[in-house]
Design a protein around this motif. Structure first.
Motif, PDB file in Angstrom:
ATOM      1  N   PHE A 274       0.841  -1.203   0.000  1.00  0.00           N
ATOM      2  CA  PHE A 274       0.000   0.000   0.000  1.00  0.00           C
ATOM      3  C   PHE A 274       0.880   1.259   0.000  1.00  0.00           C
ATOM      4  O   PHE A 274       0.473   2.304   0.501  1.00  0.00           O
ATOM      5  CB  PHE A 274      -0.927   0.006   1.219  1.00  0.00           C
ATOM      6  N   ALA A 275       2.101   1.134  -0.504  1.00  0.00           N
ATOM      7  CA  ALA A 275       3.083   2.222  -0.409  1.00  0.00           C
ATOM      8  C   ALA A 275       3.141   3.043  -1.694  1.00  0.00           C
ATOM      9  O   ALA A 275       2.668   2.599  -2.746  1.00  0.00           O
ATOM     10  CB  ALA A 275       4.462   1.625  -0.120  1.00  0.00           C
ATOM     11  N   TYR A 276       3.748   4.208  -1.610  1.00  0.00           N
ATOM     12  CA  TYR A 276       3.943   5.086  -2.779  1.00  0.00           C
ATOM     13  C   TYR A 276       2.611   5.257  -3.529  1.00  0.00           C
ATOM     14  O   TYR A 276       1.601   5.592  -2.935  1.00  0.00           O
ATOM     15  CB  TYR A 276       5.043   4.545  -3.707  1.00  0.00           C
ATOM     16  N   PHE A 277       2.658   4.962  -4.838  1.00  0.00           N
ATOM     17  CA  PHE A 277       1.454   4.929  -5.653  1.00  0.00           C
ATOM     18  C   PHE A 277       1.440   3.591  -6.371  1.00  0.00           C
ATOM     19  O   PHE A 277       2.469   2.930  -6.452  1.00  0.00           O
ATOM     20  CB  PHE A 277       1.463   6.069  -6.682  1.00  0.00           C
ATOM     21  N   PRO A 278       0.310   3.195  -6.926  1.00  0.00           N
ATOM     22  CA  PRO A 278       0.330   1.935  -7.685  1.00  0.00           C
ATOM     23  C   PRO A 278       1.239   2.054  -8.901  1.00  0.00           C
ATOM     24  O   PRO A 278       1.401   3.136  -9.467  1.00  0.00           O
ATOM     25  CB  PRO A 278      -1.131   1.775  -8.136  1.00  0.00           C
ATOM     26  N   THR A 279       1.854   0.943  -9.284  1.00  0.00           N
ATOM     27  CA  THR A 279       2.477   0.873 -10.591  1.00  0.00           C
ATOM     28  C   THR A 279       1.780  -0.255 -11.330  1.00  0.00           C
ATOM     29  O   THR A 279       1.541  -1.324 -10.769  1.00  0.00           O
ATOM     30  CB  THR A 279       4.012   0.673 -10.507  1.00  0.00           C
ATOM     31  N   ALA A 280       1.402   0.021 -12.550  1.00  0.00           N
ATOM     32  CA  ALA A 280       0.511  -0.888 -13.259  1.00  0.00           C
ATOM     33  C   ALA A 280       1.162  -2.219 -13.591  1.00  0.00           C
ATOM     34  O   ALA A 280       2.365  -2.295 -13.819  1.00  0.00           O
ATOM     35  CB  ALA A 280       0.031  -0.226 -14.546  1.00  0.00           C
ATOM     36  N   SER A 281       0.345  -3.259 -13.601  1.00  0.00           N
ATOM     37  CA  SER A 281       0.781  -4.580 -14.039  1.00  0.00           C
ATOM     38  C   SER A 281      -0.433  -5.329 -14.548  1.00  0.00           C
ATOM     39  O   SER A 281      -1.428  -5.458 -13.829  1.00  0.00           O
ATOM     40  CB  SER A 281       1.409  -5.336 -12.876  1.00  0.00           C
ATOM     41  N   SER A 282      -0.367  -5.785 -15.763  1.00  0.00           N
ATOM     42  CA  SER A 282      -1.448  -6.635 -16.271  1.00  0.00           C
ATOM     43  C   SER A 282      -0.877  -7.618 -17.274  1.00  0.00           C
ATOM     44  O   SER A 282       0.158  -7.351 -17.909  1.00  0.00           O
ATOM     45  CB  SER A 282      -2.551  -5.797 -16.919  1.00  0.00           C
ATOM     46  N   TYR A 283      -1.548  -8.747 -17.426  1.00  0.00           N
ATOM     47  CA  TYR A 283      -1.075  -9.760 -18.369  1.00  0.00           C
ATOM     48  C   TYR A 283      -1.083  -9.258 -19.819  1.00  0.00           C
ATOM     49  O   TYR A 283      -0.114  -9.484 -20.552  1.00  0.00           O
ATOM     50  CB  TYR A 283      -1.871 -11.048 -18.204  1.00  0.00           C
ATOM     51  N   PRO A 284      -2.150  -8.575 -20.257  1.00  0.00           N
ATOM     52  CA  PRO A 284      -2.097  -8.082 -21.648  1.00  0.00           C
ATOM     53  C   PRO A 284      -0.903  -7.160 -21.898  1.00  0.00           C
ATOM     54  O   PRO A 284      -0.253  -7.244 -22.950  1.00  0.00           O
ATOM     55  CB  PRO A 284      -3.428  -7.320 -21.799  1.00  0.00           C
ATOM     56  N   ALA A 285      -0.588  -6.310 -20.917  1.00  0.00           N
ATOM     57  CA  ALA A 285       0.560  -5.418 -21.106  1.00  0.00           C
ATOM     58  C   ALA A 285       1.856  -6.224 -21.185  1.00  0.00           C
ATOM     59  O   ALA A 285       2.762  -5.896 -21.971  1.00  0.00           O
ATOM     60  CB  ALA A 285       0.636  -4.402 -19.972  1.00  0.00           C
ATOM     61  N   MET A 286       1.957  -7.269 -20.386  1.00  0.00           N
ATOM     62  CA  MET A 286       3.179  -8.087 -20.438  1.00  0.00           C
ATOM     63  C   MET A 286       3.308  -8.810 -21.774  1.00  0.00           C
ATOM     64  O   MET A 286       4.409  -8.941 -22.321  1.00  0.00           O
ATOM     65  CB  MET A 286       3.193  -9.081 -19.281  1.00  0.00           C
ATOM     66  N   LEU A 287       2.192  -9.283 -22.310  1.00  0.00           N
ATOM     67  CA  LEU A 287       2.227  -9.920 -23.639  1.00  0.00           C
ATOM     68  C   LEU A 287       2.691  -8.915 -24.694  1.00  0.00           C
ATOM     69  O   LEU A 287       3.501  -9.228 -25.566  1.00  0.00           O
ATOM     70  CB  LEU A 287       0.840 -10.462 -24.002  1.00  0.00           C
ATOM     71  N   ALA A 288       2.169  -7.701 -24.592  1.00  0.00           N
ATOM     72  CA  ALA A 288       2.544  -6.665 -25.563  1.00  0.00           C
ATOM     73  C   ALA A 288       4.025  -6.333 -25.449  1.00  0.00           C
ATOM     74  O   ALA A 288       4.697  -6.115 -26.451  1.00  0.00           O
ATOM     75  CB  ALA A 288       1.699  -5.421 -25.347  1.00  0.00           C
ATOM     76  N   ASP A 289       4.531  -6.327 -24.237  1.00  0.00           N
ATOM     77  CA  ASP A 289       5.955  -6.029 -24.042  1.00  0.00           C
ATOM     78  C   ASP A 289       6.842  -7.106 -24.657  1.00  0.00           C
ATOM     79  O   ASP A 289       7.951  -6.817 -25.128  1.00  0.00           O
ATOM     80  CB  ASP A 289       6.273  -5.884 -22.548  1.00  0.00           C
ATOM     81  N   MET A 290       6.382  -8.346 -24.621  1.00  0.00           N
ATOM     82  CA  MET A 290       7.144  -9.412 -25.277  1.00  0.00           C
ATOM     83  C   MET A 290       7.252  -9.122 -26.776  1.00  0.00           C
ATOM     84  O   MET A 290       8.322  -9.253 -27.385  1.00  0.00           O
ATOM     85  CB  MET A 290       6.472 -10.771 -25.042  1.00  0.00           C
ATOM     86  N   LEU A 291       6.135  -8.713 -27.364  1.00  0.00           N
ATOM     87  CA  LEU A 291       6.130  -8.391 -28.792  1.00  0.00           C
ATOM     88  C   LEU A 291       7.004  -7.172 -29.072  1.00  0.00           C
ATOM     89  O   LEU A 291       7.762  -7.136 -30.055  1.00  0.00           O
ATOM     90  CB  LEU A 291       4.687  -8.138 -29.241  1.00  0.00           C
ATOM     91  N   CYS A 292       6.915  -6.189 -28.189  1.00  0.00           N
ATOM     92  CA  CYS A 292       7.724  -4.974 -28.315  1.00  0.00           C
ATOM     93  C   CYS A 292       9.208  -5.324 -28.317  1.00  0.00           C
ATOM     94  O   CYS A 292       9.984  -4.814 -29.132  1.00  0.00           O
ATOM     95  CB  CYS A 292       7.372  -4.030 -27.155  1.00  0.00           C
ATOM     96  N   GLY A 293       9.600  -6.232 -27.432  1.00  0.00           N
ATOM     97  CA  GLY A 293      11.004  -6.651 -27.368  1.00  0.00           C
ATOM     98  C   GLY A 293      11.443  -7.372 -28.634  1.00  0.00           C
ATOM     99  O   GLY A 293      12.568  -7.204 -29.103  1.00  0.00           O
ATOM    100  N   ALA A 294      10.543  -8.167 -29.197  1.00  0.00           N
ATOM    101  CA  ALA A 294      10.888  -8.933 -30.396  1.00  0.00           C
ATOM    102  C   ALA A 294      11.028  -8.029 -31.606  1.00  0.00           C
ATOM    103  O   ALA A 294      11.981  -8.150 -32.374  1.00  0.00           O
ATOM    104  CB  ALA A 294       9.831  -9.999 -30.665  1.00  0.00           C
ATOM    105  N   ILE A 295      10.073  -7.114 -31.779  1.00  0.00           N
ATOM    106  CA  ILE A 295      10.172  -6.185 -32.921  1.00  0.00           C
ATOM    107  C   ILE A 295      11.408  -5.313 -32.718  1.00  0.00           C
ATOM    108  O   ILE A 295      12.173  -5.066 -33.646  1.00  0.00           O
ATOM    109  CB  ILE A 295       8.886  -5.337 -33.048  1.00  0.00           C
ATOM    110  N   GLY A 296      11.592  -4.841 -31.496  1.00  0.00           N
ATOM    111  CA  GLY A 296      12.838  -4.176 -31.129  1.00  0.00           C
ATOM    112  C   GLY A 296      13.224  -3.026 -32.041  1.00  0.00           C
ATOM    113  O   GLY A 296      14.412  -2.812 -32.305  1.00  0.00           O
TER     114      GLY A 296
END
Lengths: 485, 485
Positions: A77-99
């Motif tokens: 419950f500290a600081y502020f939330p930092t976002a985390s979601s499965y769809p965002a993680m999937l997109a980041d995998m694609l982002c890394g691959a396209i690079g």
């Protein structure tokens, strides 16, 4: 590692990630380690020969996890939330691959164009005035910055360039330094340190404007400061405010650049019932908030819009030959390198695209509303206990509270909570009072976690109050060998 | 999407990523789209209701891929390499899952501590002087910045603060603006635009120093500029140079901050045979290069070291005095937010850890050497063709070449190459000559790709030369309806 080993290891990593997030509630939210814990656990130099993936994976639980503060634990419950979601993680995998490095349209057209359209989507979700949208022929538009700090700095630098050029057009003999010496930026005395940092970097003075009972900048105080500074020969040029409502009047009247930085709160504006907090944004020059805080788009993704894109590109545009391309002066294309501090940039709009589509606007609204309900539930629990007080109006997902009593008492309470490490909180200072912040953070936090957290806080408070009572009664506090004199 | 769906979709995405990278050679390296292609292909607003993952995955090939410039294609020889490796992608998945924001030690001790140790590992790989390493009690140390542009800006701001405080200590009546007006930073006339941007942001003047035959800043030219500027009452304070060798003398003598920005070349310094290019770094105050270019660590990962960490923290630290504690400067606690422009930061050192361990130093050296061999192979091909010339010494992975002849001729050659889209190149300007750059970029590029690329360039050159010959002979160029008057 070749593609075939990556197929295998990547799938193992997917399972590790899912296991980690499914089991995160069972991990202690704040680590037990002391400063310097990690260095003795690993070699002093990189290995000469390749190691196996198994060796590394083993070390994650042995070396890394013991030192991780688990930001996605439902007991965080500290600081502020930092976002985390499965769809965002999937997109980041694609982002890394396209690079691709999307510094110009030509460097990867999809990277630039999806960003422009996603920023329009998001702007519409927030009901931003049309002037902030790129559309097909707009003068404004959005850009993904790394952080709100960068957005504030970019806005301040654009405003600095604009006012300097304006003054130099009228008085060509004025040097940049002579102007900068007189420029004044303003922010609330409750503003984030990023505004101060932007002023420091930009080489202009920053003045803190007293805030009102709701910790927002007072319009009258701003107006007074503007009059005083102008009378002293200074040049007000920039105001940064978390909300536009109170300050848009003075800014509009005085022709100041108004930057609205709703880093955390901005996500809530996709819900019609919270949109009024953004009223007055039509008078702003730039607006920024962090989908990477509360809109399920993993860090980094700070959304910034301007009404006139030429204000940004005018401040930063430098065009070496090796970055020029044939379409660049067509007016149709966007070269985002002119909108930001760095040259390079990742394909971050993929995260927005995945998240907006897989949650839908209704899903995102439901997520925001659930967090707001949880913070009100916590507020209600605090209000039922007369030993405590609520220190600021609870509007979104943050509850500022404290024990009625001294700062020392509340420092002791926070210390006991964070030493127990069942939950994690950080403090803030509100008008010199030491206050505990309870921020609804995790995507998976439920009412049961909030209730458990509150029971724990109550227990800790009872201990701290008992120790204080004993101290007052002259008894030695627990662990003290000698009574106080 | 819950964990169980993520397990399924994540594994599908791993396969998509592997398929993409295994099949990238078959994709056209540069896209066919025109500016504005994407907007008509997707809805004008975000969907209200959630969509399926299948719908999104389908759209990747339909909407995104047609607009992607494939930076990791073995036919991509443009700009500079941007790193991509499977170990780095695995680490990024973990980074996304942990999702901590490591702005302070406490915000996630592992995030801070692994970074400090990885920067030491990397510093040792480069044989950086001990003074740049954090060790257990060093005054220096490394930090991961987002980009070299940010590193340059951070260095310039630290130098600006240092010289300002120094001058104000001697003459307390001097205002910051009075000092800034006289500050001068220097860079080579061949320097990257990021230096110019840093000067612009920092509000100080930047002077370009003529370069020598090898396009490095000439020490004598720098010394002359320093003398001239000092005589004019200006205050030289900062030099940014891609290599320290020639300029470390004057900088040391004059007490200027020397920032060495070897963004691309730096990776090569892990090979003993290239380390001499870094000689003189012992006189630098800060050094930076991008493992995200050529050291297989996916973007973003820009490695920066300083000799005195207090130079950085002194420029950015905004902790009020009453929060300072005795251990703050002990080297035991690092709060990286004071080392950079943004507040937030990801757990990027995981990528370094995975890559260094899974390749080993020897694997990384072999990778660098292979690229250097390929560039020399290309150079040899160019030298065998008397129509062409090499325009700068080939030292690492970049070959600058052109057709002997006019700029117009070479512009036509580049235009024909990039229109054919079999390979992708960008130009540069060397002393007003339009030059083609052939950069060895992809992790998977082999001699066969380089040979095919060269054959293709030769074919294009033949066509362009034929057209030029016909034009000179008064014949209509191919496709022209009327002969020129």
């Amino acid at each position: 590692m070749n593609a075939s080993e990556f197929r295998r290891r990547g799938k193992e990593m997917v399972d590790y990630v899912a296991d980690y997030l499914e089991g995160i509630e069972g991990r202690q939210v704040f680590p037990d380690v002391d400063p310097g814990y990690l260095r003795p656990l690993i070699p002093t130099t990189a290995p000469q020969e390749p190691e196996t993936f198994e060796a590394i994976i083993e070390d994650i639980e042995k070396i890394i996890m013991p030192g991780v503060t688990h930001w996605h634990s439902p007991y965080f419950f500290a600081y502020f939330p930092t976002a985390s979601s499965y769809p965002a993680m999937l997109a980041d995998m694609l982002c890394g691959a396209i690079g691709c490095i999307g510094f110009s349209w030509a460097a990867s057209p999809a990277c630039t164009e999806l960003e422009t359209v996603m920023m329009d989507w998001l702007g519409k979700m927030l009901q931003l005035p049309e002037a902030f949208l790129a559309g097909e022929a707009g003068e404004g538009g959005g850009v993904i910055q790394g952080t709100a700090s960068e957005a504030t700095l970019v806005a301040l630098l654009a405003a600095r360039t604009k006012v300097t050029r304006h003054l130099q057009a009228a008085s060509p003999e004025l040097t940049q330094a002579a102007i900068m010496e007189k420029l004044v930026a303003y922010a609330s005395d409750q503003a984030h340190s990023s505004v101060e940092k932007a002023g420091l970097i930009g080489g202009v003075r920053l003045k803190a404007i007293p805030s009102d009972g709701k910790f927002a900048m007072r319009a009258s105080a701003l107006q007074e400061a503007l009059e005083r500074d102008k009378a002293a020969g200074l040049i007000p040029f920039f105001v940064s405010s978390p909300g536009p409502t109170r300050v848009s009047g003075p800014c509009h009247k005085e022709g100041l650049w108004l930057h609205v930085d709703a880093a955390y709160a901005g996500s809530a504006f996709i819900c019609p019932e919270f949109r009024h907090l953004l009223n007055g944004v039509e008078f702003a020059d730039s607006f920024n908030f962090n989908p990477h805080k509360w809109l399920l788009v993993n860090f980094d993704c700070s959304a910034m819009w301007v009404k006139k894109r030429t204000d940004l590109t005018g401040a930063f545009r430098l065009d070496p030959v090796y970055l020029r391309h044939s379409h660049q002066d067509s007016g149709l294309i966007t070269d985002y390198r002119h909108w930001q501090l760095p040259l390079g940039r990742r394909f971050r709009s993929l995260k927005m695209w995945f998240v907006f589509r897989m949650y839908g606007v209704k899903g995102l609204q439901a997520y925001i509303r659930k967090h707001v309900q949880l913070s009100h539930a916590f507020e209600a629990l605090v209000r039922q206990d007369t030993r405590f007080e609520i220190c600021a109006e609870v509007i979104l997902g943050l509850v500022c509270f404290r024990l009625k009593g001294s700062n020392k008492l509340n420092e002791a309470l926070l210390e006991s909570i964070n030493s127990a490490k069942k939950i994690h909180l950080v403090p803030c200072s509100l008008r010199d009072r030491f206050v505990l912040r309870f921020a609804i953070c995790s995507r998976t936090v439920e009412l049961a976690h909030v209730q458990l957290a509150w029971e724990h806080i109550q227990e800790m408070a009872a201990t701290v109050l008992r120790a204080q009572g004993e101290e007052k009664a002259g008894k030695p506090p627990c662990g003290a060998e000698f009574p106080p004199p």
